[in-house]
Write a protein that holds these residues in place. Structure first.
Motif, short mmCIF file in Angstrom:
data_model
loop_
_atom_site.label_atom_id
_atom_site.label_comp_id
_atom_site.label_asym_id
_atom_site.label_seq_id
_atom_site.Cartn_x
_atom_site.Cartn_y
_atom_site.Cartn_z
N LEU A 150 -2.37 -4.82 1.14
CA LEU A 150 -2.05 -3.80 2.15
C LEU A 150 -1.70 -4.45 3.48
CD1 LEU A 150 -4.82 -1.11 1.44
CD2 LEU A 150 -2.35 -0.84 1.12
N SER A 151 -2.43 -5.51 3.82
CA SER A 151 -2.20 -6.20 5.08
C SER A 151 -0.76 -6.74 5.14
CB SER A 151 -3.22 -7.33 5.21
OG SER A 151 -2.87 -8.20 6.22
N GLU A 152 -0.31 -7.35 4.02
CA GLU A 152 1.07 -7.86 3.98
C GLU A 152 2.09 -6.75 4.10
OE1 GLU A 152 1.82 -10.48 0.66
OE2 GLU A 152 0.09 -11.68 1.25
N LYS A 153 1.84 -5.66 3.37
CA LYS A 153 2.79 -4.55 3.35
C LYS A 153 2.86 -3.84 4.70
CE LYS A 153 5.13 -1.26 1.09
NZ LYS A 153 6.37 -1.49 0.40
N LEU A 154 1.70 -3.63 5.33
CA LEU A 154 1.67 -2.81 6.55
C LEU A 154 1.77 -3.63 7.84
CD1 LEU A 154 -1.22 -0.37 5.47
CD2 LEU A 154 1.23 0.02 5.25
N ALA A 186 -0.47 0.83 -5.73
CA ALA A 186 0.41 1.99 -5.54
C ALA A 186 -0.42 3.21 -5.13
CB ALA A 186 1.19 2.27 -6.83
N LEU A 187 -1.60 3.35 -5.74
CA LEU A 187 -2.46 4.50 -5.39
C LEU A 187 -2.99 4.36 -3.96
CD1 LEU A 187 -4.48 4.88 -8.74
CD2 LEU A 187 -2.67 6.41 -7.86
N CYS A 188 -3.28 3.11 -3.55
CA CYS A 188 -3.76 2.89 -2.17
C CYS A 188 -2.67 3.28 -1.17
CB CYS A 188 -4.13 1.42 -1.95
SG CYS A 188 -5.64 0.92 -2.75
N LEU A 189 -1.43 2.87 -1.46
CA LEU A 189 -0.33 3.21 -0.54
C LEU A 189 -0.15 4.72 -0.43
CD1 LEU A 189 2.42 0.55 -1.38
CD2 LEU A 189 1.01 0.70 0.69
N LYS A 190 -0.24 5.39 -1.60
CA LYS A 190 -0.10 6.85 -1.61
C LYS A 190 -1.23 7.49 -0.79
CE LYS A 190 0.55 10.22 -5.20
NZ LYS A 190 0.32 10.41 -6.62
N ALA A 191 -2.44 6.93 -0.97
CA ALA A 191 -3.60 7.47 -0.26
C ALA A 191 -3.44 7.33 1.26
CB ALA A 191 -4.86 6.75 -0.72
N ILE A 192 -2.76 6.27 1.67
CA ILE A 192 -2.56 6.04 3.12
C ILE A 192 -1.52 7.03 3.67
CG2 ILE A 192 -1.58 4.38 4.76
CD1 ILE A 192 -3.07 2.24 3.01
N GLU A 193 -0.51 7.32 2.84
CA GLU A 193 0.54 8.24 3.30
C GLU A 193 0.05 9.67 3.39
OE1 GLU A 193 3.55 7.47 0.42
OE2 GLU A 193 3.89 5.46 1.22
N GLN A 194 -0.84 10.07 2.46
CA GLN A 194 -1.22 11.49 2.39
C GLN A 194 -2.33 11.84 3.39
OE1 GLN A 194 -2.33 11.72 -1.69
NE2 GLN A 194 -0.29 12.29 -2.36
#
Ligand code: AMP
Length: 209
Positions: free
Chosen positions: A20-24, A201-209
């Motif tokens: 997540l750190s790399e992506k965000l 993928a679920l973590c990213l979705k959880a951050i968006e929602q």
């Protein structure tokens, strides 16, 4: 965005936090990693923390809160943070809410029996902190894929009594965090029975929602 990763030891908080750190583009702040670095470098903080960590006990709040808050006040965390291993109880939660409130709490759910199995097979890179285990084996045995350094076992993962103590402490304290973040409507639960990429993928979705 200010994100807190919650979950029993072995649930994958460290692995998902790094991804997540790399992506965000916001720092992954692991209080356990900061303590381990200090132990390795034999700093006064490391010597103090070691008395607790080797036995699976929690480092006192006064020590960990000052350390975590000074880290999230650094310039690289001004756009947000991904906290892993902090807060761990109601006092730490209150201190964090006072200074930099959490926008999203991700609870990685895993049963104790699977957590113990994962801790028994977990190794990590002594230099860059990459984590290996059931979901990820190094290409060359005991050598880090990312930086080529030796992989080591965490001392507190080798000791069955220390593992059990950490699990008991987790269950005692987690309820306060979960109830508070649920009340604040920032909690998202994720079942960790998929592979690393599916959980990411679920973590990213959880951050968006
Ligand atoms: P971890 O890598 O998160 O499993 O942390 C390793 C050890 O560091 C824990 O078993 C504790 O002894 C100590 N530690 C890390 N974070 C905290 C915290 N928030 N409060 C107290 N002790 C902590």
């Amino acid at each position: 965005m200010n994100i807190v990763m919650i979950g029993v030891q072995g649930a994958g908080k460290g692995t998902q936090s790094k991804m997540l750190s790399e992506k965000l583009g916001i720092p992954h702040i692991s209080t356990g990693d900061i303590f381990r670095d200090n132990i390795k470098n034999q700093t006064p903080l490391g010597k103090e923390a070691r008395k607790y960590i080797d036995h699976g006990a929690l480092v006192p709040d006064a020590v960990v809160i000052n350390m975590a808050l000074s880290r999230i006040n650094q310039p690289d965390a001004q756009k947000g943070y991904i906290l892993d291993g902090f807060p761990r109880n109601g006092v730490q939660l209150a201190a964090l809410e006072f200074v930099k409130p959490v926008d999203r709490a991700i609870l990685l759910e895993l049963d104790d029996a699977t957590a113990i199995q994962r801790l028994n097979s977990r190794t990590l890179c002594d230099t860059c902190g990459a984590i290996y285990g059931a979901n990820r084996s190094p290409k060359i045995s005991d050598v880090c894929d990312e930086c080529g350094s030796a992989l080591v076992e965490r001392k507190d993962d080798k000791d069955a009594a220390a593992i059990q103590k950490r699990l008991n402490l987790y269950h005692q304290e987690i309820d306060t965090l979960v109830r508070y973040y649920e009340w604040k409507s920032v909690l998202r639960r994720i079942l960790t029975n998929g592979n690393v990429d599916e959980i990411f993928a679920l973590c990213l979705k959880a951050i968006e929602q």
